[in-house]
Design a protein around this motif. Structure first.
Motif, PDB file in Angstrom:
ATOM      1  N   PHE A 362      -5.159  18.904 -34.242  1.00 44.87           N
ATOM      2  CA  PHE A 362      -4.880  17.642 -34.926  1.00 44.87           C
ATOM      3  C   PHE A 362      -3.884  17.791 -36.079  1.00 44.87           C
ATOM      4  CE2 PHE A 362      -8.856  15.320 -33.328  1.00 44.87           C
ATOM      5  CZ  PHE A 362      -8.099  14.458 -32.550  1.00 44.87           C
ATOM      6  N   PRO A 363      -4.031  18.787 -36.976  1.00 42.74           N
ATOM      7  CA  PRO A 363      -3.067  18.895 -38.080  1.00 42.74           C
ATOM      8  C   PRO A 363      -1.644  19.200 -37.613  1.00 42.74           C
ATOM      9  CG  PRO A 363      -5.064  20.139 -38.556  1.00 42.74           C
ATOM     10  CD  PRO A 363      -5.127  19.766 -37.115  1.00 42.74           C
ATOM     11  N   LEU A 364      -1.477  19.780 -36.422  1.00 39.63           N
ATOM     12  CA  LEU A 364      -0.151  20.136 -35.940  1.00 39.63           C
ATOM     13  C   LEU A 364       0.569  18.959 -35.293  1.00 39.63           C
ATOM     14  CD1 LEU A 364      -1.003  23.602 -34.335  1.00 39.63           C
ATOM     15  CD2 LEU A 364      -0.125  23.135 -36.636  1.00 39.63           C
ATOM     16  N   LEU A 365      -0.168  17.889 -35.009  1.00 42.50           N
ATOM     17  CA  LEU A 365       0.416  16.750 -34.304  1.00 42.50           C
ATOM     18  C   LEU A 365       0.619  15.579 -35.256  1.00 42.50           C
ATOM     19  CD1 LEU A 365      -1.857  16.861 -31.133  1.00 42.50           C
ATOM     20  CD2 LEU A 365       0.476  17.722 -31.327  1.00 42.50           C
ATOM     21  N   GLY A 366       1.571  14.758 -34.939  1.00 43.47           N
ATOM     22  CA  GLY A 366       1.774  13.534 -35.688  1.00 43.47           C
ATOM     23  C   GLY A 366       0.724  12.501 -35.336  1.00 43.47           C
ATOM     24  N   ALA A 367       0.914  11.291 -35.882  1.00 46.28           N
ATOM     25  CA  ALA A 367      -0.063  10.236 -35.652  1.00 46.28           C
ATOM     26  C   ALA A 367      -0.175   9.895 -34.174  1.00 46.28           C
ATOM     27  CB  ALA A 367       0.313   8.995 -36.462  1.00 46.28           C
ATOM     28  N   ILE A 368       0.974   9.775 -33.512  1.00 49.82           N
ATOM     29  CA  ILE A 368       0.950   9.413 -32.096  1.00 49.82           C
ATOM     30  C   ILE A 368       0.363  10.548 -31.266  1.00 49.82           C
ATOM     31  CG2 ILE A 368       2.380   8.840 -30.108  1.00 49.82           C
ATOM     32  CD1 ILE A 368       4.287   7.414 -31.969  1.00 49.82           C
ATOM     33  N   GLY A 369       0.813  11.765 -31.536  1.00 54.13           N
ATOM     34  CA  GLY A 369       0.282  12.909 -30.798  1.00 54.13           C
ATOM     35  C   GLY A 369      -1.210  13.079 -31.010  1.00 54.13           C
ATOM     36  N   GLY A 370      -1.672  12.861 -32.260  1.00 55.78           N
ATOM     37  CA  GLY A 370      -3.095  12.964 -32.537  1.00 55.78           C
ATOM     38  C   GLY A 370      -3.897  11.898 -31.812  1.00 55.78           C
TER      39      GLY A 370
END
Length: 715
Positions: A362-370
């Motif tokens: 989760f911390p490695l991804l942006g809002a959309i990726g998360g």
């Protein structure tokens, strides 16, 4: 990542059984009930019939309990007349039957302290328990009884399935009872078996999801009523499988948990088994006698006053006797859900793996990726859980994993907002080109509430346009035209800002503005209408100044619509603009063009008029604008309700009467009314337009399905 692991730890510990989190337990109950309802067979099992002591039976035979000779006749009728296979009683006969007259005499003698005479009367009291016992003798009957937590006892228990000497050596983890309420010895000795019908394992929300198959009393193991009845029906013995995870009745097996309990295999709502009224059996008037032949019969009650109604996952008020019927049906079909002992370990491994993976990802991804990862994880967990349930009858917990995924996702979203707070403040300052400084300051106080990102919300949009601008441009000096437009647009913009509107863009002589973004405004429609009325006044004021300079008169048309719109920073990589898009925006643009048709300064849609009821409106028409199939009513705002003069109210009432005649196809009367309006209140383009229409309809009436809609083919 570390914080994410800390947040996930309680969910993993709950799955491991290290802690008991009440909210997760409650949510798991809900998830279990939902899955159960979605996968119910919802068929009727005609192998098992319930003879029901219902309200009709009580009305026909008298209040409960019935005399024992009547119960004997019920048993005789079921076996001799209807030829049933086996009979189970979901009730207990713990007391001797006493006839009322003898009982009253005995009580009276005891009240008078005539103990010897009272005992003599008691010994002479006729009883029919022996008659009931003889009807049970030699027949496949299982009597019901109950265990309790208190040490009180009544009646006689049947022989245990396993005596204490054997049961204690096997260490079978059945619930331990403190006392019981059983049947009279003469009855239990006559019956071939007995089984308990109580359930000490109902969940803490009072719902019957599991039922014990065995209970322990003073070391001995006793079987449930459903097990006892099935053994009689199949003529097969009961045995316990290895590791105490299965019970067997012949070849039929029942999965049990650490409490020797089984999930009740509900078939559906009440009525999943045939019901026969007990009074019909006693009178020999069962409508379809074949339904009882060779059937497993349970005698129970659904009468509310007899208190054998239970709360179950399939129905809040459910007959207790039908729970036993579901268990018998499940045994006969070997159809049970199962939660084996290894399931907790599997949930621990899956939950721990999922917690680590999401806490890292989760911390490695942006809002959309998360969001995509969270949705995919949720879908995977739910789909796998349903697969195990449907394909393998396995009950796996789903609530802890779902809540853990949601919590980790929400935490990372919130953390992202905190980290990016400074950039949000910069975005709020960026709105300065659209909204007045005081609104920018207001946004800066709560920057987390505003974003240039796309959003969809209820808003109002305003389009204004100078009429005849092309003619103005041709006849004026370019420098003067520029001055005129600058002064006009400044006056209009000031009004929009004062009404908390957002300037979308200037398009030559036109202004586009909207209400409801970036600041949410529940009064967006009222703000737009108030701005439009003040814009008309502002145009009148500047026109006086323009005429003094020799400039031409300025007239404007304004269209307003309210509805769902997409708002946000839109454009290309070369240029972005904060604007609104959507069907509601297009309608607003079309309404501005209709001001010329109806000869009015402002046209608003029905949705705007509905959202801003504090204004008085003149109904204009029901139209279908170009590019839109659905018709809409359009109005002209006249002003605040308190500001409308009596003369104008009278004119509006007269006009509304004319419209009513128009809709009723009373063309001549409508025309006369409109002519009267012109004579009394002055000529209006709107009135002339309707006069032209009714004259046309006089010679060429509209079709029978005419709904009053006027369709515009041009923008």
């Amino acid at each position: 990542m570390l914080i994410g692991l800390v947040l996930a730890a309680p969910f993993v510990m709950h799955a491991a059984g290290m802690i008991d989190w009440g909210v997760l337990r409650t949510l798991e109950y809900f998830a279990y009930d939902t899955r159960l309802k979605l996968t119910l067979p919802e068929t009727v099992d005609e192998r098992i019939v319930i003879v029901d002591v219902d309200e009709r039976s009580l009305a026909a035979e008298g209040r409960w309990p019935w005399p024992r000779d009547r119960m004997a006749r019920l048993v005789d009728m079921l076996f001799d007349e209807y030829e049933i296979s086996v009979l189970g009683f979901d009730m207990v006969f713990a007391e001797q039957e006493r006839h009322a007259a003898f009982q009253n005499l005995e009580n009276m003698l005891r009240d008078e302290q005539q103990t010897t005479l009272a005992d003599r009367v008691a010994s002479l009291t006729p009883r029919s328990d022996a008659r009931f016992a003889s009807s049970l003798e030699g027949r496949p009957v299982a009597l019901g009884y109950y265990f309790s937590g208190n040490p009180n006892t009544a009646g006689r228990l049947p022989e245990p399935y396993l005596p204490s000497v054997i049961a204690e050596s096997l260490d079978i983890p059945a619930p331990e009872a403190g006392g019981y309420g059983a049947n009279l010895p003469v009855l239990q000795e006559a019956a071939r078996r007995g089984g308990f019908f109580d359930n000490p394992l109902s969940d803490d929300d009072g719902v019957f999801r599991r039922a014990p198959t065995l209970q322990s009393y003073q070391g001995g193991l006793y079987e449930s009523l459903s097990l006892a009845t099935v053994q009689l029906h199949l003529d097969e013995p009961l045995s316990i499988g290895e590791n105490n995870e299965w019970l067997y009745v012949g070849e039929h097996r029942v999965p049990v948990d650490e409490d020797m309990a089984a999930f009740v295999p509900y078939r559906g709502d009440q009525g999943s088994f045939p019901y026969v009224s007990a009074s019909e059996v006693l009178s020999g008037s069962v409508p379809d006698p074949a339904i009882l032949r060779n059937a497993v019969v349970l005698v129970g009650t659904t009468a509310p006053g007899l208190y054998d109604l239970r709360n179950t996952p399939v129905q809040k008020v459910y007959p207790g006797v039908e729970i036993h019927a579901n268990l018998i049906s499940g045994i006969l079909d070997s159809r049970f859900l199962n939660r084996p002992s290894y399931m907790r370990g599997a949930e621990l491994v899956v939950g721990g793996t999922l917690a680590v993976a999401l806490a890292v990802a989760f911390p490695l991804l942006g809002a959309i990726g998360g969001a995509v990862l969270g949705a995919a994880a949720l879908l995977l967990v739910v789909a796998a859980n349903l697969y195990l349930w449907v394909q393998h009858d396995l009950v796996a917990a789903v609530a802890p994993a779902v809540l853990m995924i949601l919590l980790l996702f929400l935490f990372n979203v919130a953390y992202g907002f905190i980290v990016e707070s400074q950039s949000r403040r910069a975005l709020a300052r960026r709105f300065g080109q659209y909204v007045p400084p005081e609104l920018v300051e207001e946004m800066s106080n709560n920057p987390d509430q505003y974003s240039m990102k796309g959003d969809r919300r209820e808003m109002s949009v305003l389009f204004s346009d100078v009429r005849g601008f092309s003619r103005l441009a041709e006849n004026m000096d370019p420098e003067q035209l520029s001055m005129l437009m600058n002064e006009l647009l400044t006056a209009l913009t000031r009004v929009i800002h004062e009404q908390r509107g957002t300037i979308d863009k200037y398009m030559g002589d036109a202004v586009m503005a909207f209400w409801g973004a970036p600041l949410r405004d529940p009064e967006h429609a009222a703000g737009a209408v108030a701005a439009a009325l003040r814009m008309v006044d502002a145009v009148d004021r500047v026109t006086v100044e323009f005429e003094a300079r020799g400039w031409p008169e300025i007239r404007m048309g304004i269209g307003i619509n309210s509805g769902p719109m997409n708002v946000g920073d839109m454009g290309s990589e070369f240029r972005m603009a904060y604007t609104v898009l959507g069907d509601a925006v297009n309608v607003g643009s079309r309404l501005e063009g209709l001001t010329r048709v109806y000869g009015v300064d402002i046209v608003v849609s029905e949705s705007t008029a509905r959202e801003a009821p504090e204004f008085v409106y003149r109904y204009l028409d029901r139209v279908r604008v170009k590019g839109r199939d659905a018709p809409l009513d359009i109005y002209e705002p006249m002003g605040q309700d308190a500001d409308i003069a009596a003369e104008h109210r009278s004119e509006l009432e007269h006009y509304d009467q004319c419209l009513a005649l128009y809709r009723e196809r009373r063309w001549r009367e409508a025309e006369a009314g409109l002519q009267s309006l012109i004579e009394s209140h002055g000529d209006r383009n709107l009135y002339r337009m309707y006069i032209d229409r009714v004259r046309h309809y006089v010679t060429d009436p509209p079709p029978a399905a005419w709904d009053g809609v006027f369709e515009f083919q041009s923008k």
